[in-house]
Design an enzyme around this catalytic site. Structure first.
Site, PDB file in Angstrom:
ATOM      1  CE  LYS A   1      -0.195  -0.486   4.983  1.00 17.23           C
ATOM      2  NZ  LYS A   1      -0.698  -1.367   6.038  1.00 17.23           N
TER       3      LYS A   1
ATOM      4  CG  MET B   1       8.497  23.003  -1.711  1.00 15.37           C
ATOM      5  SD  MET B   1       7.344  23.863  -2.781  1.00 15.37           S
ATOM      6  CE  MET B   1       6.190  24.549  -1.623  1.00 15.37           C
TER       7      MET B   1
ATOM      8  NE  ARG C   1      -6.830   0.655  11.413  1.00 11.02           N
ATOM      9  CZ  ARG C   1      -5.574   0.512  11.013  1.00 11.02           C
ATOM     10  NH1 ARG C   1      -4.688   1.483  11.189  1.00 11.02           N
ATOM     11  NH2 ARG C   1      -5.186  -0.611  10.448  1.00 11.02           N
TER      12      ARG C   1
ATOM     13  CE1 TYR D   1      11.910  31.482   2.754  1.00  9.27           C
ATOM     14  CE2 TYR D   1      11.835  29.078   2.717  1.00  9.27           C
ATOM     15  CZ  TYR D   1      11.795  30.290   2.049  1.00  9.27           C
ATOM     16  OH  TYR D   1      11.642  30.316   0.695  1.00  9.27           O
TER      17      TYR D   1
HETATM   18  C1  LIG Z   1       0.005  -2.140   6.779  1.00 12.00           C
HETATM   19  C2  LIG Z   1      -0.550  -3.380   7.348  1.00 12.00           C
HETATM   20  C3  LIG Z   1       0.285  -4.429   7.763  1.00 12.00           C
HETATM   21  C4  LIG Z   1       1.783  -4.332   7.777  1.00 12.00           C
HETATM   22  O1  LIG Z   1       2.240  -3.646   8.921  1.00 12.00           O
HETATM   23  P1  LIG Z   1       3.810  -3.458   9.146  1.00 12.00           P
HETATM   24  O2  LIG Z   1       3.925  -2.900  10.503  1.00 12.00           O
HETATM   25  O3  LIG Z   1       4.265  -2.515   8.084  1.00 12.00           O
HETATM   26  O4  LIG Z   1       4.392  -4.804   8.979  1.00 12.00           O
HETATM   27  C5  LIG Z   1      -0.310  -5.602   8.175  1.00 12.00           C
HETATM   28  N1  LIG Z   1      -1.653  -5.732   8.205  1.00 12.00           N
HETATM   29  C6  LIG Z   1      -2.481  -4.728   7.842  1.00 12.00           C
HETATM   30  C7  LIG Z   1      -3.945  -4.927   7.903  1.00 12.00           C
HETATM   31  C8  LIG Z   1      -1.951  -3.527   7.418  1.00 12.00           C
HETATM   32  O5  LIG Z   1      -2.778  -2.537   7.053  1.00 12.00           O
END
Ligand SMILES: *Cc1c(COP(=O)(O)O)cnc(C)c1O
Length: 364
Positions: free
Chosen positions: A34, A307, A129, A259
């Site tokens: 992802k 930036m 969640r 800045y």
């Molecule tokens: C992102 C994610 C993982 C991986 O987590 P890491 O800490 O990066 O290994 C595993 N399960 C779900 C549902 C996730 O969203």
């Protein structure tokens, strides 16, 4: 001719981390890709891990991006569908769905699809969640079975809240809730329910979480999921985020840099300007004295991140020249360490690398 800012992506290191994860926890492996492969480039990561059992993504758009690379590895939508029309798209591309709330379940039962889908059922064991309450899982399973929209093999999945704190009692509580939920599901003969709960931190520290599926993310990219560690033995950082010195000047004691003049020279100083900034994903929160590497030695941020540029105090290393390479993070400067300076974690820094930074695969 090119701005020197780039992220080298070490494919050999990625494959080695993947092998390490497989060896450690066994079972089938679903690399988490992802957020553009945690910022490393979806193409780089998915081509390198094409023999994985499945990939995990956050949205159907990310899944379609992988298919458009010509990659046919199964893909799980980790949050399921956001609207009912996505179920038809998932059927067309053969995506796997996490079903984690009643709205998704009803949408699926009503969906005019012709084939049953590969489903993962999400159970909420404490992260609060996503996921069904553990007491609901058996009835959700029954509804989906009788709808004929679910393949014979499904997966019960959950996610840890605090796996990065190996002694946290919440971990054992979550595992217990997960086992209880699994025990309650009545799986008919000829059907199978597999299980998945291990993320990177669990793969590295919690053998009781090794079930049919592992879901490594951050560790595949070579970094330690434990915030108190910089690196983890057996893992090799995949990203080398780098740029170069593009300008050098001398300033007098009492003159300030950047800045809002947040850094003022306490002595006659030499300042190197480096072509990287928050427009590339280098964190604007990085405070004065955050390290970078130039010629293998640590030099320190002086003045606010802008930036497109940062400024570095190189007074003690007067041999540094325009064109010298600068490491922002990489194998010799762990991203976890930079993250600690910025009060965040390496996940945010890696996934925050912006689209204008070329990702260049190496060691293929
Ligand atoms: C992102 C994610 C993982 C991986 O987590 P890491 O800490 O990066 O290994 C595993 N399960 C779900 C549902 C996730 O969203």
């Amino acid at each position: 001719m090119a701005r020197p800012t780039k992220a080298l992506i070490d494919i050999g290191a990625l494959k080695s981390n993947y092998a390490f994860s497989l060896e450690k926890a066994g079972g089938k492996c679903m690399p988490m890709v992802k957020a553009n492969g945690y910022g490393h480039g979806m193409d780089n990561i998915c081509y390198a891990l094409e023999n994985a059992d499945a990939f995990g993504v956050a949205s159907i758009e990310e899944a379609i991006e992988i298919r458009s690379l010509g990659i046919m590895v199964p893909i799980l939508l980790l949050e399921g569908t956001f609207s009912a029309d996505e179920i038809l798209v998932a059927e067309k591309y053969d995506f796997w769905l996490l079903i984690e709330n009643h709205r998704q379940k009803h949408d699926l039962i009503k969906a005019p699809i012709k084939k049953p889908l590969n489903l993962w059922l999400g159970v909420d064991t404490g992260l609060h969640r996503l996921g069904f309450h553990p007491s609901e899982i058996s009835s959700v399973y029954r509804d989906l079975m009788s709808s004929k929209k679910m393949k014979r093999t499904s997966v019960l999945a959950s996610h840890f809240a605090s796996a990065d704190q190996p002694n946290n009692a919440a971990i054992t509580q979550q595992l217990k809730k997960f086992d209880d939920a699994y025990a309650r599901v009545e799986v008919p003969p000829n059907h199978h329910m597999e299980r998945s709960i291990a993320n990177s931190a669990a793969i590295l520290s919690l053998p009781t979480s090794y079930l049919e599926w592992q879901r490594p993310g951050y560790m595949l990219y070579g970094n330690s999921p434990f915030p108190y560690e910089n690196l983890h033995e057996g893992l090799q950082p995949v990203m080398h985020f780098m740029s170069a010195v593009t300008s050098i000047r001398k300033i007098n004691s009492g003159e300030s840099v950047g800045y809002s003049a947040t850094w003022t020279a306490k002595r006659k100083s030499i300042i190197a300007t480096v072509a990287v900034g928050y427009g590339d994903g280098y964190p604007r929160h990085a405070p004065n004295n955050t390290p970078v590497l130039i010629g293998g030695k640590r030099q320190f941020l002086a003045g606010r991140v802008s930036m497109d540029m940062i400024t570095i105090d190189i007074t003690d290393e007067p041999g540094i020249e325009i064109g010298d390479m600068v490491t922002l993070w990489g194998p010799d400067l762990p991203v976890n360490e930079i993250a600690r300076f910025c009060n965040t974690n390496g996940y945010e820094l890696l996934s925050g690398i912006t689209s204008r930074v070329p990702r260049i695969p190496i060691n293929q």
